[in-house]
Motif scaffolding. Sequence first.
Motif, short mmCIF file in Angstrom:
data_model
loop_
_atom_site.label_atom_id
_atom_site.label_comp_id
_atom_site.label_asym_id
_atom_site.label_seq_id
_atom_site.Cartn_x
_atom_site.Cartn_y
_atom_site.Cartn_z
N PRO A 279 0.80 -1.23 0.00
CA PRO A 279 0.00 0.00 0.00
C PRO A 279 0.83 1.28 0.00
O PRO A 279 0.35 2.32 -0.46
CB PRO A 279 -0.82 -0.12 1.29
N ALA A 280 2.08 1.20 0.49
CA ALA A 280 2.94 2.39 0.51
C ALA A 280 3.27 2.87 -0.89
O ALA A 280 3.62 4.04 -1.09
CB ALA A 280 4.22 2.09 1.29
N LEU A 281 3.14 1.99 -1.87
CA LEU A 281 3.46 2.32 -3.26
C LEU A 281 2.22 2.41 -4.14
O LEU A 281 2.32 2.56 -5.34
CB LEU A 281 4.42 1.27 -3.83
N ASP A 282 1.04 2.31 -3.51
CA ASP A 282 -0.21 2.26 -4.26
C ASP A 282 -0.80 3.66 -4.44
O ASP A 282 -0.28 4.65 -3.92
CB ASP A 282 -1.21 1.35 -3.54
N GLU A 283 -1.89 3.72 -5.19
CA GLU A 283 -2.60 4.97 -5.44
C GLU A 283 -4.02 4.85 -4.89
O GLU A 283 -4.89 4.22 -5.50
CB GLU A 283 -2.65 5.26 -6.94
N ARG A 284 -4.24 5.36 -3.66
CA ARG A 284 -5.56 5.35 -3.03
C ARG A 284 -6.17 3.94 -2.99
O ARG A 284 -7.35 3.76 -3.24
CB ARG A 284 -6.49 6.34 -3.73
N ASN A 285 -5.32 2.96 -2.70
CA ASN A 285 -5.71 1.55 -2.54
C ASN A 285 -6.24 0.93 -3.84
O ASN A 285 -6.96 -0.07 -3.82
CB ASN A 285 -6.76 1.39 -1.43
N ARG A 286 -5.84 1.51 -4.98
CA ARG A 286 -6.36 1.03 -6.26
C ARG A 286 -5.98 -0.42 -6.52
O ARG A 286 -6.80 -1.21 -7.01
CB ARG A 286 -5.82 1.92 -7.40
N SER A 287 -4.76 -0.80 -6.20
CA SER A 287 -4.32 -2.17 -6.47
C SER A 287 -5.11 -3.16 -5.63
O SER A 287 -5.49 -4.24 -6.12
CB SER A 287 -2.82 -2.31 -6.19
N ALA A 288 -5.35 -2.83 -4.36
CA ALA A 288 -6.12 -3.73 -3.49
C ALA A 288 -7.53 -3.91 -4.02
O ALA A 288 -8.08 -5.02 -3.99
CB ALA A 288 -6.16 -3.18 -2.07
N LEU A 289 -8.14 -2.86 -4.54
CA LEU A 289 -9.50 -2.95 -5.09
C LEU A 289 -9.52 -3.85 -6.32
O LEU A 289 -10.44 -4.65 -6.50
CB LEU A 289 -10.02 -1.55 -5.44
N VAL A 290 -8.50 -3.75 -7.17
CA VAL A 290 -8.40 -4.62 -8.34
C VAL A 290 -8.24 -6.07 -7.90
O VAL A 290 -8.88 -6.98 -8.44
CB VAL A 290 -7.23 -4.19 -9.25
N VAL A 291 -7.39 -6.30 -6.91
CA VAL A 291 -7.17 -7.66 -6.42
C VAL A 291 -8.46 -8.26 -5.87
O VAL A 291 -8.81 -9.41 -6.17
CB VAL A 291 -6.06 -7.67 -5.34
N VAL A 292 -9.20 -7.50 -5.08
CA VAL A 292 -10.46 -8.00 -4.53
C VAL A 292 -11.43 -8.34 -5.65
O VAL A 292 -12.12 -9.36 -5.61
CB VAL A 292 -11.06 -6.99 -3.54
N ASP A 293 -11.47 -7.51 -6.67
CA ASP A 293 -12.33 -7.78 -7.83
C ASP A 293 -11.95 -9.10 -8.50
O ASP A 293 -12.81 -9.92 -8.84
CB ASP A 293 -12.22 -6.62 -8.81
N LEU A 294 -10.65 -9.33 -8.66
CA LEU A 294 -10.19 -10.57 -9.29
C LEU A 294 -10.44 -11.78 -8.40
O LEU A 294 -10.78 -12.86 -8.89
CB LEU A 294 -8.70 -10.46 -9.62
N VAL A 295 -10.29 -11.61 -7.11
CA VAL A 295 -10.56 -12.71 -6.18
C VAL A 295 -12.04 -13.09 -6.21
O VAL A 295 -12.39 -14.27 -6.12
CB VAL A 295 -10.08 -12.36 -4.77
N GLU A 296 -12.91 -12.11 -6.39
CA GLU A 296 -14.33 -12.42 -6.58
C GLU A 296 -14.52 -13.36 -7.77
O GLU A 296 -15.30 -14.32 -7.70
CB GLU A 296 -15.14 -11.15 -6.81
N SER A 297 -13.82 -13.08 -8.86
CA SER A 297 -13.92 -13.95 -10.03
C SER A 297 -13.35 -15.33 -9.75
O SER A 297 -13.86 -16.34 -10.23
CB SER A 297 -13.18 -13.32 -11.22
N LEU A 298 -12.30 -15.38 -8.95
CA LEU A 298 -11.71 -16.66 -8.57
C LEU A 298 -12.70 -17.52 -7.78
O LEU A 298 -12.63 -18.75 -7.80
CB LEU A 298 -10.45 -16.40 -7.74
N PHE A 299 -13.63 -16.85 -7.11
CA PHE A 299 -14.65 -17.55 -6.34
C PHE A 299 -16.01 -17.56 -7.04
O PHE A 299 -17.03 -17.78 -6.38
CB PHE A 299 -14.77 -16.94 -4.95
N GLY A 300 -16.02 -17.34 -8.34
CA GLY A 300 -17.24 -17.62 -9.08
C GLY A 300 -17.96 -16.47 -9.74
O GLY A 300 -18.91 -16.70 -10.49
N LYS A 301 -17.55 -15.22 -9.49
CA LYS A 301 -18.20 -14.12 -10.18
C LYS A 301 -17.78 -14.13 -11.64
O LYS A 301 -16.60 -14.13 -11.95
CB LYS A 301 -17.82 -12.77 -9.57
N SER A 302 -18.73 -14.16 -12.53
CA SER A 302 -18.42 -14.21 -13.96
C SER A 302 -18.87 -12.92 -14.63
O SER A 302 -19.94 -12.38 -14.33
CB SER A 302 -19.10 -15.40 -14.64
N THR A 303 -18.05 -12.44 -15.56
CA THR A 303 -18.43 -11.26 -16.35
C THR A 303 -19.25 -11.66 -17.56
O THR A 303 -19.70 -10.81 -18.31
CB THR A 303 -17.18 -10.51 -16.82
#
Length: 308
Positions: A279-303
Amino acid sequence: MSERRKRVSLVGAPTDIGAGMRGASMGPEALRVAGIHAALAARVAEVEDRGNLGGPGNPWQKPVSGYRHLPEVVSWNLLAFEALHDVLAAGRLPVLLGGDHCLGIGSIRAAMRHCRETGKHLRVLWLDAHADFNTPAITPSGNLHGMPLACLCGMGPTELVHLAGEPGRLPIEALRLIGVRSVDEGERRLVHESRLEVFDMRFIDEWGMRHTMEQALSGIDENTHLHVSFDVDFLDPDLAPGVGTTVPGGPTYREAQLCMEMIADTGLLGSLDIVELNPALDERNRSALVVVDLVESLFGKSTLMRMG
């Protein structure tokens, strides 16, 4: 097992003990702030947060005999091993919130013990810009977050190769590396000699993510325990800048989504690491939000507009 029947346990490991830059120790809290608990709760039967493991601080010392912070790295991996094995033994799916990638030694060792106890076959998908297959003889830094796969495969200090007195090594044939695009010269030779199966970014560029994942997942069946070790620097830094070792040219958002969706389609995900978020190198937690979005897909969310 369908995502809706899975029971998930979050385990935080707030350490940057194996890294060459401080900040990954803040990764677990950044993921929580980004809503990982709520995101998973919408996808699985139950989510519990077991809080953070409490290990030694980072002394920030130079390497000793080729390894930086070896005693502390051993301590953190023992903690991760014990915590994740407890989760698996309880019939739950552990999600390790890192922390740097040296923690993969403890988490995968826990999956190995679980497979030995249950008679399952282990498949490890290592999503990473780096091969993490260094040894002290071929790396100048001594940072152990660049060595976990080598340690798991028997090339490293005894304390990590036989963590917690565990027998055996991770079989090379159980490993699939995906997204690799930065490998040291000596490390490259060792990867070739060891015959690791690596789907680097050139392979993904030439064959596409769909074919890559079909190859990486080939041969698995209902008796497979699928462990995903997700280093955030797997992603292109334009998408996720909050890592200590950015490497341009990584998977795009859609490629990463497809990767996660195809893993989810197997229904075999058994354990997960999320590491190297800084997070010290991130931009307003943007990377964490992207990761959470991808983890949702890993657990079954489909686009995709599919039934079921």
